[in-house]
Design a protein around this motif. Sequence first.
Motif, short mmCIF file in Angstrom:
data_model
loop_
_atom_site.label_atom_id
_atom_site.label_comp_id
_atom_site.label_asym_id
_atom_site.label_seq_id
_atom_site.Cartn_x
_atom_site.Cartn_y
_atom_site.Cartn_z
N ASN A 1 -4.70 98.74 48.63
CA ASN A 1 -6.04 99.00 48.09
C ASN A 1 -6.15 98.91 46.57
O ASN A 1 -7.20 99.21 46.01
CB ASN A 1 -6.52 100.39 48.52
CG ASN A 1 -6.70 100.48 50.02
OD1 ASN A 1 -7.23 99.56 50.64
ND2 ASN A 1 -6.25 101.57 50.61
N ALA A 2 -5.05 98.54 45.90
CA ALA A 2 -5.03 98.61 44.44
C ALA A 2 -6.14 97.78 43.80
O ALA A 2 -6.82 98.23 42.87
CB ALA A 2 -3.67 98.16 43.91
N GLU B 1 -6.00 106.44 46.81
CA GLU B 1 -5.82 105.83 45.50
C GLU B 1 -6.22 106.83 44.42
O GLU B 1 -7.16 107.63 44.61
CB GLU B 1 -6.73 104.59 45.37
CG GLU B 1 -6.17 103.34 46.01
CD GLU B 1 -5.16 102.63 45.11
OE1 GLU B 1 -5.18 102.82 43.89
OE2 GLU B 1 -4.34 101.87 45.66
N ASP C 1 3.55 102.06 48.46
CA ASP C 1 2.75 102.93 47.60
C ASP C 1 3.59 103.31 46.39
O ASP C 1 4.82 103.41 46.50
CB ASP C 1 2.40 104.26 48.29
CG ASP C 1 1.63 104.09 49.58
OD1 ASP C 1 0.99 103.04 49.75
OD2 ASP C 1 1.68 105.02 50.41
N ALA D 1 -9.53 99.39 44.25
CA ALA D 1 -9.67 100.66 43.54
C ALA D 1 -9.90 100.45 42.05
O ALA D 1 -10.61 101.24 41.41
CB ALA D 1 -8.43 101.51 43.76
N HIS E 1 -3.46 102.88 35.97
CA HIS E 1 -3.39 102.09 37.20
C HIS E 1 -2.75 100.73 36.93
O HIS E 1 -1.88 100.27 37.68
CB HIS E 1 -4.82 101.95 37.74
CG HIS E 1 -4.96 101.10 38.96
ND1 HIS E 1 -5.24 99.75 38.89
CD2 HIS E 1 -4.86 101.40 40.26
CE1 HIS E 1 -5.30 99.26 40.12
NE2 HIS E 1 -5.08 100.25 40.97
N TRP F 1 -1.89 107.97 42.72
CA TRP F 1 -1.39 106.97 43.69
C TRP F 1 -1.91 105.57 43.38
O TRP F 1 -3.07 105.39 43.01
CB TRP F 1 -1.91 107.31 45.09
CG TRP F 1 -1.40 108.53 45.75
CD1 TRP F 1 -1.14 109.75 45.18
CD2 TRP F 1 -1.13 108.67 47.15
NE1 TRP F 1 -0.72 110.63 46.14
CE2 TRP F 1 -0.70 110.01 47.35
CE3 TRP F 1 -1.20 107.80 48.24
CZ2 TRP F 1 -0.35 110.49 48.62
CZ3 TRP F 1 -0.85 108.29 49.50
CH2 TRP F 1 -0.43 109.61 49.68
N VAL F 2 -1.05 104.60 43.62
CA VAL F 2 -1.46 103.19 43.69
C VAL F 2 -0.88 102.64 44.99
O VAL F 2 0.30 102.84 45.26
CB VAL F 2 -0.92 102.40 42.48
CG1 VAL F 2 -1.08 100.91 42.71
CG2 VAL F 2 -1.64 102.81 41.20
N THR F 3 -1.71 102.00 45.78
CA THR F 3 -1.22 101.41 47.02
C THR F 3 -1.32 99.89 46.94
O THR F 3 -2.29 99.36 46.37
CB THR F 3 -2.02 101.90 48.25
OG1 THR F 3 -3.35 101.36 48.17
CG2 THR F 3 -2.09 103.41 48.31
#
Length: 278
Positions: A88-89, A60, A146, A92, A104, A83-85
């Motif tokens: 897990n966003a 992230e 992602d 994070a 984000h 990154w943004v998943t």
Amino acid sequence: MYEHLAQAPDIENLEHQGYVTLALGEPACALIDEIAELTLTFFRQDDEVKSADSIRHLHEGWQPFGGEFSITPDRPDLHESFWVTRRNATRAAATYSSMGRALHAKMVQHLSIMQHLEADITRDIRRHLGLEDVKESAIDGPLDADLQVLYYQPQRQHRDLLQDEHEDGLYMTLTWADSPGLEILGPNGVFHGLSQGRGRVSVLPGEILSLMSGCRIKPMIHRVRRHAEQLERLSINYFAVPDLDRSADIEKWIACPQHGAVSVADRIRHNRSQFLVQ
Ligand SMILES: [Fe+2]
């Protein structure tokens, strides 16, 4: 149906020309404009500042220059990324600086739009392949996904290619860029540039979609060429792959004599372990 597009895409092109380009509607275009503006401000900061917005074990946030590769770690991709998943966003978000959090949040919105588009495209692929009556599989539910913003500084680099040729090894990639550089391999074996720009998102199939479709749709091999006059180049990439937490194995929609013994789940696990420099 395609609420985020200005017009419905011609999905047959995925089989016949290997990709399809989407024309986003104005709200989705405006969101990309906002992400691009925030991203340029973010990446122009010092590495030390950016590192506060990096959560590497979660994949992230910020990843420094040269942290990923296409074919071999000896030739890293010549960009930084954010990154943004989907996975897990939420976890994070709490740790970011105010600028990281603003970027984000916009990226999470874009990820959601891309997920809706990907589901609409899958529905139309199944229709195109004549699969309306074929049992749905894990690939028809929400996929793991992602979103990455890639930041290049082509004028500072020396290699001809900022990313070597590769296919993403996933189900589907939806990619946008603010300027030229992306090249795809045509059926004649020659690479050619893909027209990009405001509101244009290209759909590139990956190996998993190819396996699902009985190889009627081929993985799209692509690369990024350096244009020496570009000071900066941004791309926003959505990567989707079936979520193996929802289903241990994935039945192909259409059996392919050539790849009958290949397990979709095994390929996902294998491909997921590629592309990152440790
Ligand atoms: Fe790629």
